[in-house]
Design a protein around this motif. Sequence first.
Motif, short mmCIF file in Angstrom:
data_model
loop_
_atom_site.label_atom_id
_atom_site.label_comp_id
_atom_site.label_asym_id
_atom_site.label_seq_id
_atom_site.Cartn_x
_atom_site.Cartn_y
_atom_site.Cartn_z
N VAL A 284 6.47 -12.56 12.56
CA VAL A 284 5.60 -13.36 12.00
C VAL A 284 5.89 -14.25 13.60
CG1 VAL A 284 5.42 -15.49 10.47
CG2 VAL A 284 7.22 -13.31 9.39
N THR A 285 4.51 -15.12 13.99
CA THR A 285 4.36 -15.42 14.54
C THR A 285 3.06 -16.50 14.21
OG1 THR A 285 2.51 -14.21 15.28
CG2 THR A 285 4.39 -13.97 15.82
N PHE A 286 3.00 -17.95 14.72
CA PHE A 286 2.08 -19.06 14.72
C PHE A 286 1.95 -19.30 15.35
CE2 PHE A 286 5.15 -19.25 10.97
CZ PHE A 286 4.24 -19.44 9.30
N LYS A 287 0.73 -19.56 15.69
CA LYS A 287 -0.36 -20.87 16.96
C LYS A 287 0.55 -21.78 16.45
CE LYS A 287 -1.94 -17.75 20.27
NZ LYS A 287 -1.98 -18.08 21.13
N THR A 288 0.72 -22.98 17.21
CA THR A 288 1.27 -23.96 16.76
C THR A 288 -0.22 -25.32 16.58
OG1 THR A 288 0.91 -24.98 19.32
CG2 THR A 288 2.51 -24.79 18.24
N GLY A 289 -1.23 -24.86 17.11
CA GLY A 289 -2.44 -26.54 16.25
C GLY A 289 -2.09 -27.48 16.42
N GLY A 290 -1.17 -27.71 17.46
CA GLY A 290 -0.79 -29.65 17.94
C GLY A 290 0.13 -30.61 16.99
N PHE A 291 0.48 -28.99 16.02
CA PHE A 291 1.66 -28.91 15.67
C PHE A 291 3.46 -29.45 16.18
CE2 PHE A 291 5.55 -27.98 13.34
CZ PHE A 291 6.01 -28.98 11.82
N GLN A 292 3.76 -30.02 16.56
CA GLN A 292 4.94 -30.32 16.98
C GLN A 292 6.50 -30.79 16.10
OE1 GLN A 292 4.99 -32.56 21.05
NE2 GLN A 292 3.42 -31.24 21.17
N GLY A 293 6.68 -30.74 15.00
CA GLY A 293 7.33 -31.36 14.58
C GLY A 293 8.30 -30.57 13.72
N ASP A 294 9.79 -30.36 12.66
CA ASP A 294 10.23 -29.83 12.44
C ASP A 294 9.05 -28.98 11.08
OD1 ASP A 294 11.92 -30.39 14.08
OD2 ASP A 294 13.29 -31.40 12.65
N ALA A 295 10.05 -27.74 10.82
CA ALA A 295 9.66 -26.79 9.65
C ALA A 295 10.28 -25.50 9.03
CB ALA A 295 8.61 -26.17 10.47
N VAL A 296 10.46 -25.29 7.63
CA VAL A 296 11.00 -24.40 7.18
C VAL A 296 10.07 -23.40 7.06
CG1 VAL A 296 12.05 -24.40 4.87
CG2 VAL A 296 12.32 -25.75 6.09
N VAL A 297 10.28 -22.38 6.98
CA VAL A 297 9.39 -20.81 7.07
C VAL A 297 10.84 -19.86 6.09
CG1 VAL A 297 8.82 -18.63 8.47
CG2 VAL A 297 8.93 -20.73 9.50
N MET A 298 9.89 -19.92 5.23
CA MET A 298 10.82 -18.78 4.07
C MET A 298 10.33 -17.61 3.66
SD MET A 298 12.14 -20.24 0.43
CE MET A 298 13.36 -21.46 1.17
N VAL B 153 12.88 -24.10 11.27
CA VAL B 153 12.50 -24.00 12.81
C VAL B 153 12.58 -26.05 13.65
CG1 VAL B 153 10.79 -23.79 14.00
CG2 VAL B 153 11.15 -22.22 12.32
N LYS B 154 13.11 -26.33 14.58
CA LYS B 154 13.14 -27.36 14.87
C LYS B 154 12.29 -27.20 15.81
CE LYS B 154 16.84 -28.50 12.65
NZ LYS B 154 16.35 -28.56 11.18
N ARG B 155 12.20 -28.79 16.22
CA ARG B 155 10.66 -29.54 16.97
C ARG B 155 11.12 -28.51 18.34
NH1 ARG B 155 9.17 -35.34 17.56
NH2 ARG B 155 7.16 -34.63 17.79
N GLY B 156 12.06 -27.89 18.97
CA GLY B 156 12.33 -27.97 20.80
C GLY B 156 12.14 -25.80 20.35
N ASP B 157 12.35 -25.71 19.12
CA ASP B 157 12.11 -23.79 19.06
C ASP B 157 10.58 -23.48 18.75
OD1 ASP B 157 14.34 -23.92 18.09
OD2 ASP B 157 13.80 -23.70 16.32
N TRP B 158 9.44 -24.45 18.91
CA TRP B 158 8.40 -23.77 19.10
C TRP B 158 7.89 -23.83 20.67
CZ3 TRP B 158 5.20 -23.41 15.01
CH2 TRP B 158 5.49 -23.53 14.16
N SER B 159 7.18 -22.82 21.54
CA SER B 159 7.23 -22.89 22.38
C SER B 159 6.12 -24.31 22.80
CB SER B 159 6.74 -21.85 23.21
OG SER B 159 5.76 -20.81 23.23
N ALA B 160 4.53 -23.56 24.14
CA ALA B 160 3.87 -24.45 24.18
C ALA B 160 2.85 -24.26 23.00
CB ALA B 160 3.28 -24.12 26.02
#
Length: 168
Positions: A80-94, A112-119
């Motif tokens: 499962v991959t997501f593009k951030t699209g400017g998002f930089q917060g915490d999230a829950v993937v279920m 998913v914590k803020r630091g888990d998102w790459s650039a």
Amino acid sequence: PKKPLPKAKTPLFRWSISEKDVPKTGPYLSAALFAEDVEREEATKVISIKRIVDIVSLSPEVLKGVIKGGELILPMKMLVTFKTGGFQGDAVVMVCQTNPSGEFEAISRADVKRGDWSADHLQIISPVMLKWDKEGEYYFDLFLDGKFCSRMSLNVKVGDQCEETINA
């Protein structure tokens, strides 16, 4: 001289979509699939996918001792991959599974914590676990912060009923 094409009497799309229906910020789902193997080069975050799978054939021996509702780890991976699209917060993937009998159950959750998102993306690679019901079509619904993102299906057969499958 060429005649102009006549105007269409019906629109190309029968539904109406407007710009307001498109989210302005991410994250955006870019891929959700099952594969025989998925590897990620940690230095570059480049993903290599080996053989996308939507049918798996299980030998009866694998199912010995597995009861209905029991967990079964399949010899494959979910990506499962997501593009951030400017998002930089915490999230829950279920991930929630609907089995061939129609029973719906949450089977996986990732905080998913803020630091888990790459650039610019998030990549989740995990083993495929299903709650065993019976042979048939299993659906895996993907949610991000409680919002439906996508559905993946996996046709599970017992025995050698399909030539193009991963055999367990």
